[in-house]
Write an enzyme that holds these catalytic residues in place. Structure first.
Site, PDB file in Angstrom:
ATOM      1  N   GLU A   1      -1.069  49.848  -4.580  1.00  0.00           N
ATOM      2  CA  GLU A   1      -2.295  49.368  -4.132  1.00  0.00           C
ATOM      3  C   GLU A   1      -3.038  50.535  -3.222  1.00  0.00           C
ATOM      4  OE1 GLU A   1      -4.219  45.765  -1.463  1.00  0.00           O
ATOM      5  OE2 GLU A   1      -2.575  46.535  -1.317  1.00  0.00           O
TER       6      GLU A   1
ATOM      7  N   ASP B   1       2.383  48.433  -1.360  1.00  0.00           N
ATOM      8  CA  ASP B   1       1.204  47.797  -0.617  1.00  0.00           C
ATOM      9  C   ASP B   1       0.412  48.458   0.254  1.00  0.00           C
ATOM     10  OD1 ASP B   1      -0.325  45.020   0.409  1.00  0.00           O
ATOM     11  OD2 ASP B   1       0.614  45.864   2.471  1.00  0.00           O
TER      12      ASP B   1
END
Length: 581
Positions: free
Chosen positions: A281, A244
């Site tokens: 990400e 993330d």
């Protein structure tokens, strides 16, 4: 059983296990570490007290049966009897499917989700990407407020439930990817600062102090994160990790954390004989993230490509607010640029950021499968005020165009759960914070955020209202009825074509050739012998495809192959895939 904990600032540490308290000793070989022994077995409850303070859960807890604030529990991973014989599935050639355990079914458990994995096997996806499963307060939430990076959310089914899910997926020849959050921890139940310098005020993130990757004590913090990642891959037989928001991992050291992590994962892959991978990400548009380490990059195996999503979304919807503004000026041109070059912002000026952004990808060094392409994700749906999916914004024909572009593009495609049948349910932002003050702050903050964009307070769902989560659960009766069944059949056909046509998994980004007509809203591209054309306009389009004799492999609406003049007559809001023979 031996217990150990890193607590470099403590003068005294005690272990409480199954109600018995024992003093721990400093480890003479590892500075800052404490160790102690106690009788324990699978399920034994334990915790640590620092300098006479309250008993806290283990920072490396494998299980939190009573939630983030409760005691830790011992997990004997050797007790689980794995059934599936599994050698892994690599990322090249993959089709991913993002899934949130808590809303994939109304039950919201690993076991209930596992019962629905047959649907994904029939769809033809290769990997299930689970949103975060670390413990968080309450029962329901997105999972990005996790606090125990080695443990599994108990309401989902805990460690045993996750293993059963992975075992079932592997039995169906599905790999499993897990979303992990290293850039911050949730505010509730986060006791890491009491144990050591896990965070630093040297850098800041949108969630507060940054994780300590480069300040004093960062060696142990980096090891904590790396070993947590390896534990998922080793103990739960996970096949890959989605990292993330790596742009919030601030690291000024010469040996970047992402490089260290990718080295460790590649070593584990070699040791286990299974292909393992990392997907970042990243908001940086920095090719170094996915460039191999031996070529000067960080060695992460792939990353999400929001630029492709933004270009596609603006082309389909006409939306131009926020970060869509740069793409909305000429959406088909932006889409063409991403299809051939990966990034749209590759050093160009970004009006949203007020500066130039990104750097060009070297298409000779970066394979297309290292970028993930998608028309929807949990972020792009759930972070809208009402959590409205693309199906609520455009016609079924435009959904078919989005699917065709996503599943035939030179990237690794990823679908968001329910997308494959144009789910009519929204996917909204929901929480179940047990701290009333935190719950109020989250609710009020979200309403203020959207009020700035013109939304009335009553139009923004209350994250704490159980109905918000309930509305977000998939309706599994939809795929059996129209118009959902037709969309599902289209997705199945496109996924099958991606597996059948070698040109659609060709990693050469430079081999994609694109033509488009902005005013008439059509775009076509070629990948080897495969031709793809979409017409986003409401009226038919004459597309000079230049492919006489091509055979139609898939068409949303009935369409004839191009005649001798090479012109394709494509109905409005429609897509077609052809093969040049």
């Amino acid at each position: 059983m031996q217990f150990e904990v890193w607590a470099p600032q403590a003068g005294r540490v005690t272990l409480q296990c199954d109600g018995v308290t024992r003093a721990m000793e400093r480890d003479p070989e590892r500075e800052g570490w404490w160790r102690g022994e106690a009788e324990a077995h699978d399920g034994s409850r334990y915790g640590f007290a620092l300098d006479g303070g309250p008993v806290r859960p283990d920072p490396r807890s494998r299980r939190q049966p009573d939630g983030p604030d409760g005691p830790s529990a011992v997990v004997d991973h050797a007790r689980f009897a794995w059934r599936a014989q599994w050698s892994g599935r690599p990322l090249p050639g993959a089709v991913l499917y993002e899934l949130h355990v808590g809303t994939y079914t109304r039950e919201g458990t690993f076991d209930a989700a596992a019962e629905r994995l047959g649907h994904l096997a029939e769809l033809g996806v290769t990997h299930v990407e689970l949103m975060p499963v670390c413990p968080f307060p309450g029962r329901h939430g997105w999972g990005y407020e996790g606090v125990s990076l080695w443990a599994v959310h108990e309401p989902y089914g805990g460690p045993e439930g996750l293993k059963r899910f992975v075992d079932r997926a592997h039995a169906l020849d599905l790999g499993v990817v897990l979303d992990v959050v290293h850039n911050h921890l949730g505010p509730s139940g986060n006791y890491l600062p009491e144990f050591g310098p896990y965070f630093t005020d040297t850098h800041h993130t949108p969630w507060g102090a940054a994780v300590n990757l480069d300040a004093p004590g960062s060696d142990e913090v980096r090891s904590y994160l790396v070993q947590s990642a390896l534990a998922w891959l080793r103990d739960y037989r996970i096949d890959g990790l989605r990292l993330d928001a790596v742009h919030a991992l601030v690291d000024t050291r010469a040996h970047h954390f992402l490089e260290e992590l990718s080295e460790a994962v590649d070593t584990l892959a070699a040791d286990t004989g299974r292909p393992l991978f990392l997907i970042a990400e990243s908001d940086l548009n920095d090719p170094r993230v996915v460039t191999p380490r031996e070529e000067g990059g960080f060695g992460v195996h792939a990353q999400w490509n929001d630029d492709f999503h933004h270009a596609l979304h603006t082309a389909l919807t006409g939306e131009s607010q926020g970060y869509y503004a740069d793409f909305a000026r000429a959406p088909l041109a932006a889409l063409a640029k991403t299809l051939t070059g990966g990034f749209f912002h590759d050093g160009t000026y970004s009006s949203f950021r007020g500066r130039h952004h990104g750097r060009p990808l070297d298409r000779d060094r970066v394979a297309g499968h290292r970028l993930l392409g998608y028309s929807q994700t949990h972020d792009q749906v759930g972070n809208r005020a009402r959590g409205d999916r693309l199906a609520a914004l455009v016609s079924p024909g435009l959904l078919a165009c989005a699917a065709a572009l996503t599943l035939t593009a030179p990237f690794t495609p990823m679908l968001f759960m329910g997308e494959e049948w144009a789910a009519g349910t929204p996917w909204q932002f929901f929480t179940d914070h047990t701290d009333p003050e935190l719950a109020r702050a989250v609710r009020d903050g979200r309403r203020r955020e959207f009020a700035a964009h013109g939304w009335a307070e009553e139009d923004v769902p209350d994250p704490q209202d159980p109905a918000t989560r309930d509305r977000s659960c998939l309706d599994w009766s939809e795929p059996e009825r129209e118009p959902h069944a037709r969309v599902l059949a289209w997705y199945r056909l496109l996924v099958a074509l991606r597996h059948e046509q070698p040109d659609l998994t060709d990693p050469d980004l430079g081999d994609t050739k694109v033509a488009y007509y902005q005013e008439r809203r059509w775009l076509a591209f070629r990948r080897g012998d495969v031709r793809v054309a979409v017409n986003l306009a409401g009226e038919p389009a004459a597309v000079p495809l230049g492919a006489p004799g091509a055979r139609v492999l898939a068409a949303w609406e009935p369409v004839r192959a191009p005649g001798p003049d090479g012109v394709l007559h494509l109905p409005g809001e429609s897509a077609v895939v052809l093969l040049q023979e």
